[in-house]
Write an enzyme that holds these catalytic residues in place. Structure first.
Site, short mmCIF file in Angstrom:
data_model
loop_
_atom_site.label_atom_id
_atom_site.label_comp_id
_atom_site.label_asym_id
_atom_site.label_seq_id
_atom_site.Cartn_x
_atom_site.Cartn_y
_atom_site.Cartn_z
N HIS A 262 7.05 -34.73 8.57
CA HIS A 262 8.28 -34.60 9.38
C HIS A 262 9.47 -34.39 8.45
CE1 HIS A 262 11.58 -35.45 12.07
NE2 HIS A 262 10.73 -35.24 13.07
N GLU B 207 9.26 -27.27 13.55
CA GLU B 207 10.51 -27.92 13.94
C GLU B 207 11.63 -27.48 12.99
OE1 GLU B 207 9.79 -31.88 16.11
OE2 GLU B 207 9.60 -32.29 13.99
N GLY C 70 17.53 -33.02 16.78
CA GLY C 70 18.55 -34.02 17.10
C GLY C 70 19.94 -33.45 17.28
N PHE D 54 9.30 -41.47 18.85
CA PHE D 54 10.40 -42.41 19.10
C PHE D 54 11.27 -42.65 17.87
CE2 PHE D 54 8.23 -44.92 22.84
CZ PHE D 54 8.33 -43.80 23.63
N LYS D 55 10.79 -42.26 16.70
CA LYS D 55 11.53 -42.49 15.45
C LYS D 55 11.91 -43.98 15.35
CE LYS D 55 13.02 -37.72 15.61
NZ LYS D 55 14.03 -36.72 15.32
N SER E 287 15.21 -30.51 19.69
CA SER E 287 16.06 -30.54 20.88
C SER E 287 15.38 -30.01 22.14
CB SER E 287 17.38 -29.79 20.62
OG SER E 287 18.13 -30.47 19.64
P1 PGA Z 1 14.65 -34.09 18.79
O1 PGA Z 1 13.62 -34.51 17.64
O2 PGA Z 1 13.83 -33.76 20.01
O3 PGA Z 1 15.54 -35.25 18.97
O4 PGA Z 1 15.38 -32.87 18.29
C1 PGA Z 1 12.41 -33.83 17.47
C2 PGA Z 1 11.65 -34.36 16.27
O5 PGA Z 1 12.26 -34.64 15.24
O6 PGA Z 1 10.42 -34.50 16.33
#
Ligand code: PGA
Length: 230
Positions: A90, A157, A163, A8-9, A193
């Site tokens: 991350h 990632e 994002g 969820f950040k 994404s």
């Molecule tokens: P995102 O983020 O799905 O919005 O690209 C993924 C993440 O940073 O874990």
């Protein structure tokens, strides 16, 4: 079964997270999915890790029990919630908050010693991808990391796909995951994404054992569609 992790950040309130988790846990129960769905809420929305099927984890924590670490949470605070899984490395922690490889490795060692399930994130930026140095770069993100740790999950990632709404191409994911599989026995997630439209094809890429989802996990209906796309 694949692993589905929602990051969820810095989004959603405690109330929203509570509603989400209650609904998601009943969805997982109905569908007999146990322990393969993780939710990483914001710190102020940490909730007891006592759901029947969904695991609640920490997006971040400091590598200490407690102490003079202004703005951080430590193992003592996680224990109160029964949290036993954490995201480490991350790219947003590495780039925005300046976490070095040495610091990331220190956190990894601390939470591995405590037996946590660790989702360890790696990923190159666009410059590295374009220069062809991806494998060397990713190798360096394992310096100081115990790749044999039994509760390790690795999430690849690519930074340029996080994002942005543009995930990596399937052939890039396949190639990178094959490279990672060459020296890792752990589950390998893809993140960047992932959404309800592309999750199915990404999950069918060889050596992809699950997905780590940011933006598209914020709405429970979208996250459930991602789970159903397997
Ligand atoms: P995102 O983020 O799905 O919005 O690209 C993924 C993440 O940073 O874990």
């Amino acid at each position: 079964m694949a692993i589905f992790a929602a990051n969820f950040k810095c989004n959603l309130t405690r109330g929203q997270t509570q509603t989400y988790l209650t609904e998601l846990d009943s969805y997982a129960s109905k569908n007999h999915i146990k322990d393969d769905i993780f939710v990483f809420p914001n710190q102020t929305a940490l909730l007891p890790n006592t759901y029947a099927c969904v695991r609640v984890g920490a997006q971040n924590a400091y590598c200490a029990e407690n102490g003079g670490f202004t703005g951080e949470i430590g193992a003592q605070q996680l224990k109160e919630f029964g949290i036993d899984s954490i995201i480490i490395g991350h790219s947003e922690r590495r780039t925005i908050f300046g976490e070095s490889q040495a610091f990331v490795a220190q956190k990894f060692a601390y939470f591995a010693k405590a037996g946590f399930t660790i989702i360890y994130c790696i990923g190159e930026d666009l410059g590295v991808r374009q220069s062809g140095g991806v494998e060397k770069f990713l190798r360096e993100e394992f310096v100081g990391i115990d790749t044999q740790y039994e509760n390790l999950i690795v999430a690849y990632e690519p930074i340029w796909a996080i994002g942005t709404g543009v995930s990596a191409k399937l052939e890039d994911i396949a190639q990178t995951h094959e490279f990672l599989r060459g020296f890792l026995d752990s589950a390998l997630l893809y993140g960047g994404s992932v959404n309800e439209t592309n999750a199915g094809e990404i999950l069918r890429v060889p050596n992809v054992d699950g997905v780590l989802v940011g933006s598209a996990s914020l709405e429970i209906s979208r996250f459930c569609k991602i789970i159903e796309s397997l």
